[in-house]
Design an enzyme around this catalytic site. Structure first.
Site, PDB file in Angstrom:
ATOM      1  N   HIS A  37      -1.504 -12.200  -0.462  1.00  0.00           N
ATOM      2  CA  HIS A  37      -2.372 -11.179  -1.062  1.00  0.00           C
ATOM      3  C   HIS A  37      -3.193 -11.689  -2.258  1.00  0.00           C
ATOM      4  O   HIS A  37      -4.373 -11.373  -2.375  1.00  0.00           O
ATOM      5  CB  HIS A  37      -1.509  -9.989  -1.495  1.00  0.00           C
ATOM      6  CG  HIS A  37      -2.230  -8.692  -1.540  1.00  0.00           C
ATOM      7  ND1 HIS A  37      -1.631  -7.486  -1.322  1.00  0.00           N
ATOM      8  CD2 HIS A  37      -3.524  -8.382  -1.788  1.00  0.00           C
ATOM      9  CE1 HIS A  37      -2.510  -6.517  -1.415  1.00  0.00           C
ATOM     10  NE2 HIS A  37      -3.667  -7.029  -1.709  1.00  0.00           N
TER      11      HIS A  37
ATOM     12  N   SER B  30     -13.740  -3.837  -0.297  1.00  0.00           N
ATOM     13  CA  SER B  30     -14.685  -3.002  -1.054  1.00  0.00           C
ATOM     14  C   SER B  30     -16.121  -3.394  -0.728  1.00  0.00           C
ATOM     15  O   SER B  30     -16.906  -3.742  -1.624  1.00  0.00           O
ATOM     16  CB  SER B  30     -14.437  -3.079  -2.562  1.00  0.00           C
ATOM     17  OG  SER B  30     -13.235  -2.450  -2.884  1.00  0.00           O
TER      18      SER B  30
ATOM     19  N   LYS C  26       5.163  -6.551 -12.737  1.00  0.00           N
ATOM     20  CA  LYS C  26       4.405  -6.886 -11.527  1.00  0.00           C
ATOM     21  C   LYS C  26       4.290  -8.415 -11.452  1.00  0.00           C
ATOM     22  O   LYS C  26       3.975  -9.068 -12.453  1.00  0.00           O
ATOM     23  CB  LYS C  26       3.019  -6.259 -11.609  1.00  0.00           C
ATOM     24  CG  LYS C  26       2.218  -6.396 -10.329  1.00  0.00           C
ATOM     25  CD  LYS C  26       0.892  -5.659 -10.462  1.00  0.00           C
ATOM     26  CE  LYS C  26       0.073  -5.790  -9.211  1.00  0.00           C
ATOM     27  NZ  LYS C  26      -1.293  -5.303  -9.377  1.00  0.00           N
TER      28      LYS C  26
ATOM     29  N   GLY D 237     -13.161   1.372   3.571  1.00  0.00           N
ATOM     30  CA  GLY D 237     -12.080   2.228   3.075  1.00  0.00           C
ATOM     31  C   GLY D 237     -12.213   3.694   3.436  1.00  0.00           C
ATOM     32  O   GLY D 237     -11.301   4.476   3.170  1.00  0.00           O
ATOM     33  N   THR D 238     -13.307   4.080   4.073  1.00  0.00           N
ATOM     34  CA  THR D 238     -13.504   5.504   4.314  1.00  0.00           C
ATOM     35  C   THR D 238     -12.512   6.062   5.348  1.00  0.00           C
ATOM     36  O   THR D 238     -12.067   5.345   6.248  1.00  0.00           O
ATOM     37  CB  THR D 238     -14.952   5.796   4.775  1.00  0.00           C
ATOM     38  OG1 THR D 238     -15.144   7.210   4.804  1.00  0.00           O
ATOM     39  CG2 THR D 238     -15.259   5.211   6.152  1.00  0.00           C
TER      40      THR D 238
ATOM     41  N   LEU E  69     -18.638  -1.750  -0.075  1.00  0.00           N
ATOM     42  CA  LEU E  69     -19.702  -0.908  -0.640  1.00  0.00           C
ATOM     43  C   LEU E  69     -19.785  -1.072  -2.158  1.00  0.00           C
ATOM     44  O   LEU E  69     -20.633  -0.465  -2.809  1.00  0.00           O
ATOM     45  CB  LEU E  69     -19.456   0.569  -0.286  1.00  0.00           C
ATOM     46  CG  LEU E  69     -19.298   0.849   1.218  1.00  0.00           C
ATOM     47  CD1 LEU E  69     -18.933   2.308   1.462  1.00  0.00           C
ATOM     48  CD2 LEU E  69     -20.576   0.483   1.983  1.00  0.00           C
TER      49      LEU E  69
ATOM     50  N   ARG F 132     -18.640   8.920   8.618  1.00  0.00           N
ATOM     51  CA  ARG F 132     -18.918   7.592   8.033  1.00  0.00           C
ATOM     52  C   ARG F 132     -18.322   6.467   8.869  1.00  0.00           C
ATOM     53  O   ARG F 132     -18.846   5.351   8.896  1.00  0.00           O
ATOM     54  CB  ARG F 132     -18.395   7.519   6.600  1.00  0.00           C
ATOM     55  CG  ARG F 132     -19.233   8.331   5.653  1.00  0.00           C
ATOM     56  CD  ARG F 132     -18.679   8.300   4.248  1.00  0.00           C
ATOM     57  NE  ARG F 132     -19.333   9.313   3.452  1.00  0.00           N
ATOM     58  CZ  ARG F 132     -18.778   9.999   2.479  1.00  0.00           C
ATOM     59  NH1 ARG F 132     -17.519   9.772   2.156  1.00  0.00           N
ATOM     60  NH2 ARG F 132     -19.462  10.897   1.822  1.00  0.00           N
TER      61      ARG F 132
ATOM     62  N   TYR G 249       0.837  -1.205   0.000  1.00  0.00           N
ATOM     63  CA  TYR G 249       0.000   0.000   0.000  1.00  0.00           C
ATOM     64  C   TYR G 249       0.874   1.259   0.000  1.00  0.00           C
ATOM     65  O   TYR G 249       1.861   1.357   0.735  1.00  0.00           O
ATOM     66  CB  TYR G 249      -0.953   0.013   1.208  1.00  0.00           C
ATOM     67  CG  TYR G 249      -2.082  -1.008   1.087  1.00  0.00           C
ATOM     68  CD1 TYR G 249      -2.324  -1.684  -0.114  1.00  0.00           C
ATOM     69  CD2 TYR G 249      -2.912  -1.293   2.160  1.00  0.00           C
ATOM     70  CE1 TYR G 249      -3.352  -2.616  -0.222  1.00  0.00           C
ATOM     71  CE2 TYR G 249      -3.952  -2.232   2.051  1.00  0.00           C
ATOM     72  CZ  TYR G 249      -4.150  -2.897   0.857  1.00  0.00           C
ATOM     73  OH  TYR G 249      -5.162  -3.819   0.745  1.00  0.00           O
TER      74      TYR G 249
HETATM   75  N1  LIG Z   1      -7.300  -7.966  -0.437  1.00  0.00           N
HETATM   76  C1  LIG Z   1      -7.374  -7.223  -1.516  1.00  0.00           C
HETATM   77  O1  LIG Z   1      -7.004  -7.621  -2.624  1.00  0.00           O
HETATM   78  C2  LIG Z   1      -7.927  -5.824  -1.379  1.00  0.00           C
HETATM   79  C3  LIG Z   1      -8.222  -5.079  -2.535  1.00  0.00           C
HETATM   80  C4  LIG Z   1      -8.754  -3.798  -2.366  1.00  0.00           C
HETATM   81  C5  LIG Z   1      -8.969  -3.291  -1.094  1.00  0.00           C
HETATM   82  N2  LIG Z   1      -8.646  -4.042   0.010  1.00  0.00           N
HETATM   83  C6  LIG Z   1      -8.882  -3.536   1.390  1.00  0.00           C
HETATM   84  O2  LIG Z   1     -10.215  -3.094   1.478  1.00  0.00           O
HETATM   85  C7  LIG Z   1     -10.248  -1.766   1.996  1.00  0.00           C
HETATM   86  C8  LIG Z   1     -11.492  -1.046   1.599  1.00  0.00           C
HETATM   87  O3  LIG Z   1     -11.602  -0.993   0.182  1.00  0.00           O
HETATM   88  P1  LIG Z   1     -12.458   0.157  -0.483  1.00  0.00           P
HETATM   89  O4  LIG Z   1     -11.820   1.463  -0.189  1.00  0.00           O
HETATM   90  O5  LIG Z   1     -12.705  -0.206  -1.903  1.00  0.00           O
HETATM   91  O6  LIG Z   1     -13.797   0.016   0.415  1.00  0.00           O
HETATM   92  P2  LIG Z   1     -15.234   0.685   0.456  1.00  0.00           P
HETATM   93  O7  LIG Z   1     -15.507   0.947   1.899  1.00  0.00           O
HETATM   94  O8  LIG Z   1     -16.174  -0.217  -0.290  1.00  0.00           O
HETATM   95  O9  LIG Z   1     -15.131   2.031  -0.353  1.00  0.00           O
HETATM   96  C9  LIG Z   1     -14.595   3.187   0.212  1.00  0.00           C
HETATM   97  C10 LIG Z   1     -14.873   4.340  -0.702  1.00  0.00           C
HETATM   98  O10 LIG Z   1     -16.277   4.595  -0.699  1.00  0.00           O
HETATM   99  C11 LIG Z   1     -16.479   5.967  -0.408  1.00  0.00           C
HETATM  100  N3  LIG Z   1     -17.714   6.128   0.373  1.00  0.00           N
HETATM  101  C12 LIG Z   1     -18.073   5.510   1.516  1.00  0.00           C
HETATM  102  N4  LIG Z   1     -19.297   5.929   1.936  1.00  0.00           N
HETATM  103  C13 LIG Z   1     -19.698   6.842   1.033  1.00  0.00           C
HETATM  104  C14 LIG Z   1     -20.860   7.639   0.914  1.00  0.00           C
HETATM  105  N5  LIG Z   1     -21.837   7.560   1.798  1.00  0.00           N
HETATM  106  N6  LIG Z   1     -20.934   8.466  -0.160  1.00  0.00           N
HETATM  107  C15 LIG Z   1     -19.943   8.549  -1.049  1.00  0.00           C
HETATM  108  N7  LIG Z   1     -18.803   7.821  -0.982  1.00  0.00           N
HETATM  109  C16 LIG Z   1     -18.696   6.974   0.044  1.00  0.00           C
HETATM  110  C17 LIG Z   1     -15.283   6.379   0.437  1.00  0.00           C
HETATM  111  O11 LIG Z   1     -15.078   7.786   0.321  1.00  0.00           O
HETATM  112  P3  LIG Z   1     -14.653   8.645   1.645  1.00  0.00           P
HETATM  113  O12 LIG Z   1     -13.276   8.186   2.031  1.00  0.00           O
HETATM  114  O13 LIG Z   1     -14.712  10.038   1.132  1.00  0.00           O
HETATM  115  O14 LIG Z   1     -15.679   8.344   2.692  1.00  0.00           O
HETATM  116  C18 LIG Z   1     -14.162   5.577  -0.213  1.00  0.00           C
HETATM  117  O15 LIG Z   1     -13.650   6.249  -1.347  1.00  0.00           O
HETATM  118  C19 LIG Z   1      -8.922  -1.166   1.538  1.00  0.00           C
HETATM  119  O16 LIG Z   1      -8.525  -0.048   2.307  1.00  0.00           O
HETATM  120  C20 LIG Z   1      -8.006  -2.343   1.748  1.00  0.00           C
HETATM  121  O17 LIG Z   1      -7.624  -2.415   3.107  1.00  0.00           O
HETATM  122  C21 LIG Z   1      -8.151  -5.295  -0.117  1.00  0.00           C
END
Ligand SMILES: NC(=O)c1ccc[n+]([C@@H]2O[C@H](COP(=O)([O-])OP(=O)(O)OC[C@H]3O[C@@H](n4cnc5c(N)ncnc54)[C@H](OP(=O)(O)O)[C@@H]3O)[C@@H](O)[C@H]2O)c1
Length: 291
Positions: free
Chosen positions: A124, A204, A93, A255-256, A206, A261, A50
Site C-alpha cells: 500500500h 483520486s 499507525k 470513487g463514485t 478527479l 456517474r 478500508y
Molecule cells: N493507493 C492509495 O493509496 C489510495 C488512496 C486513496 C484512494 N485510493 C483508491 O482510489 C479510489 C478512488 O479515490 P477517490 O474516491 O478519491 O476518487 P475520485 O473518483 O477522484 O473521487 C470520487 C469523489 O468525487 C465525487 N464526484 C465524482 N464525480 C462528481 C461530480 N460530477 N460532481 C461532484 N462530485 C463528484 C464522488 O462523489 P459521488 O460518490 O457522490 O459521485 C466521490 O466523492 C478509492 O476508492 C480507492 O480504491 C487508493
C-alpha cells in the site's frame, strides 16, 4: 505489462463503500457491483484497511449473492498499513512488510473476498523499514501458490521501485494522479513507469476538482463548459479522458457510487480528446502557458 485488467480500463475503487463513506448495506453493495459489471467495469480496487478492516468482507458477502462468475472480474487489494482502530490495539499507525504479516494479510483478504486468488496484490505504501529480500521471497511463494496472479506497489517513487525490483518483478504502481495533481507527468515518475512497462493506476483521478473552488479549478470549469458542448460530455468524463489520453495507458480508479456517474465514467474512454484541448485543459489547471 499487464498481466490482467483485460476487460476494464476504469477500475472501481471501494474505499468509501463501507464505514469510510457511504455505509452501504449488503444489498446495496451487491447492486453496486452489478451496476459496475453492467457498465463493463469489472476490476475492483480494495485494501485490507478500508472501512477499518471491514469493507473487503462486506464486499465478499455481497459478491457471493450475485451470479457473477469470479473469472469475469478482477480483484485488486493492498496490504501493509497497520491502522489503529477498534479491530486492533496498535499503538501507532505503521507499515509492516514482514513475510509473516504479508502472508496473514493475503490470507485475510482471500477469506474476506471469498476467493482463491487476488488478481493484483499491492504494497500500500513504501516503508522505510521494508526488507526487500524478505518481500521478494514471500511474493514468489504466494505466486507459486497461485494466491497472487500479479504483484505491484502503490505510492512508490522511482528509487523505491528500483530497490524492490532487486528481488521481485513489479507489474503495477498505483499513484495519486489527476489533472489537478499532475506532478508525476513532469517529475519523471510517469516516464519511468512507462519505460519499465509498469502499469499505472491513478487513484483520486478527479483530484480536488469537485472539492475545491480554487482559481485554477474555476478556470478549468469555464473551459469544460465549452468543451462539454463539443464532446457531448460531462466534467467528470473530460477529467478522466484527459488522463486516459496519455500514451502510458493510465487506469483510473474511480470513487463514485453514483449510478449515473458510473455509466458516464465507463463511456469516457470513448471520448477522443483533441491534442489542443488536452493542452488547453493542462494550461488552465497549471495557470500558465506551456513553455
Ligand atoms: N493507493 C492509495 O493509496 C489510495 C488512496 C486513496 C484512494 N485510493 C483508491 O482510489 C479510489 C478512488 O479515490 P477517490 O474516491 O478519491 O476518487 P475520485 O473518483 O477522484 O473521487 C470520487 C469523489 O468525487 C465525487 N464526484 C465524482 N464525480 C462528481 C461530480 N460530477 N460532481 C461532484 N462530485 C463528484 C464522488 O462523489 P459521488 O460518490 O457522490 O459521485 C466521490 O466523492 C478509492 O476508492 C480507492 O480504491 C487508493
Amino acid at each position: 505489462m499487464n498481466k490482467l485488467i483485460s476487460k476494464s480500463r476504469i477500475i472501481a475503487g471501494t474505499m468509501s463503500w463501507g464505514s469510510w463513506g457511504k455505509n452501504l448495506n449488503e444489498n446495496e453493495i451487491a447492486d453496486l457491483i452489478a451496476k459496475f459489471c453492467q457498465a463493463g467495469i469489472t476490476a475492483f480496487d480494495h485494501a485490507d484497511i478500508y472501512g477499518g478492516y471491514t469493507t473487503e468482507l462486506e464486499f465478499g458477502k455481497a459478491f457471493k449473492k450475485l451470479s457473477v462468475n469470479r473469472s469475469n472480474v478482477e480483484f485488486i487489494t493492498k496490504c501493509g498499513i497497520m491502522y489503529p482502530c477498534n479491530k486492533n490495539n496498535f499503538e501507532v499507525k505503521h507499515y509492516d512488510y514482514s513475510a509473516k504479516n504479508i502472508r496473514k494479510s493475503i490470507e485475510n483478504s482471500l477469506n474476506n473476498l471469498n476467493t482463491e486468488y487476488i488478481d493484483i496484490f499491492l504494497l500500500h505504501r513504501p516503508s522505510p523499514l521494508m526488507q526487500v529480500e524478505e518481500i521478494g521471497d514471500i511474493i514468489s511463494k504466494l505466486k507459486e501458490e497461485k494466491k497472487i496472479i500479479s504483484f505491484g506497489v502503490s505510492n512508490f517513487s522511482e528509487n523505491q521501485i528500483n530497490l524492490l525490483e532487486k528481488t521481485t518483478n513489479i507489474d503495477w504502481n498505483q499513484i495519486e494522479l489527476s489533472i489537478t495533481n499532475n506532478s508525476p507527468f513532469t517529475n519523471g515518475l510517469i516516464d519511468y513507469l512507462n519505460q519499465k512497462n509498469i502499469g499505472i493506476m491513478a487513484w483520486s483521478p478527479l483530484g480536488d476538482f469537485f472539492k475545491t473552488k480554487s482559481k485554477s479549478n474555476m478556470a478549468l470549469l469555464k473551459l469544460l463548459e465549452v468543451l462539454n458542448k463539443k464532446y457531448s460530455s460531462t466534467n467528470d468524463q473530460l477529467l478522466l479522458s484527459w488522463l486516459m489520453k496519455h500514451p502510458s495507458k493510465i487506469f483510473p480508479v474511480i470513487g463514485t457510487t453514483n449510478y449515473e456517474r458510473i455509466s458516464l465514467a465507463a463511456s469516457s474512454e470513448n471520448i477522443e480528446l483533441e491534442i489542443t484541448d488536452w493542452f488547453l485543459m493542462y494550461e488552465k489547471i497549471n495557470g500558465k502557458r506551456v513553455p
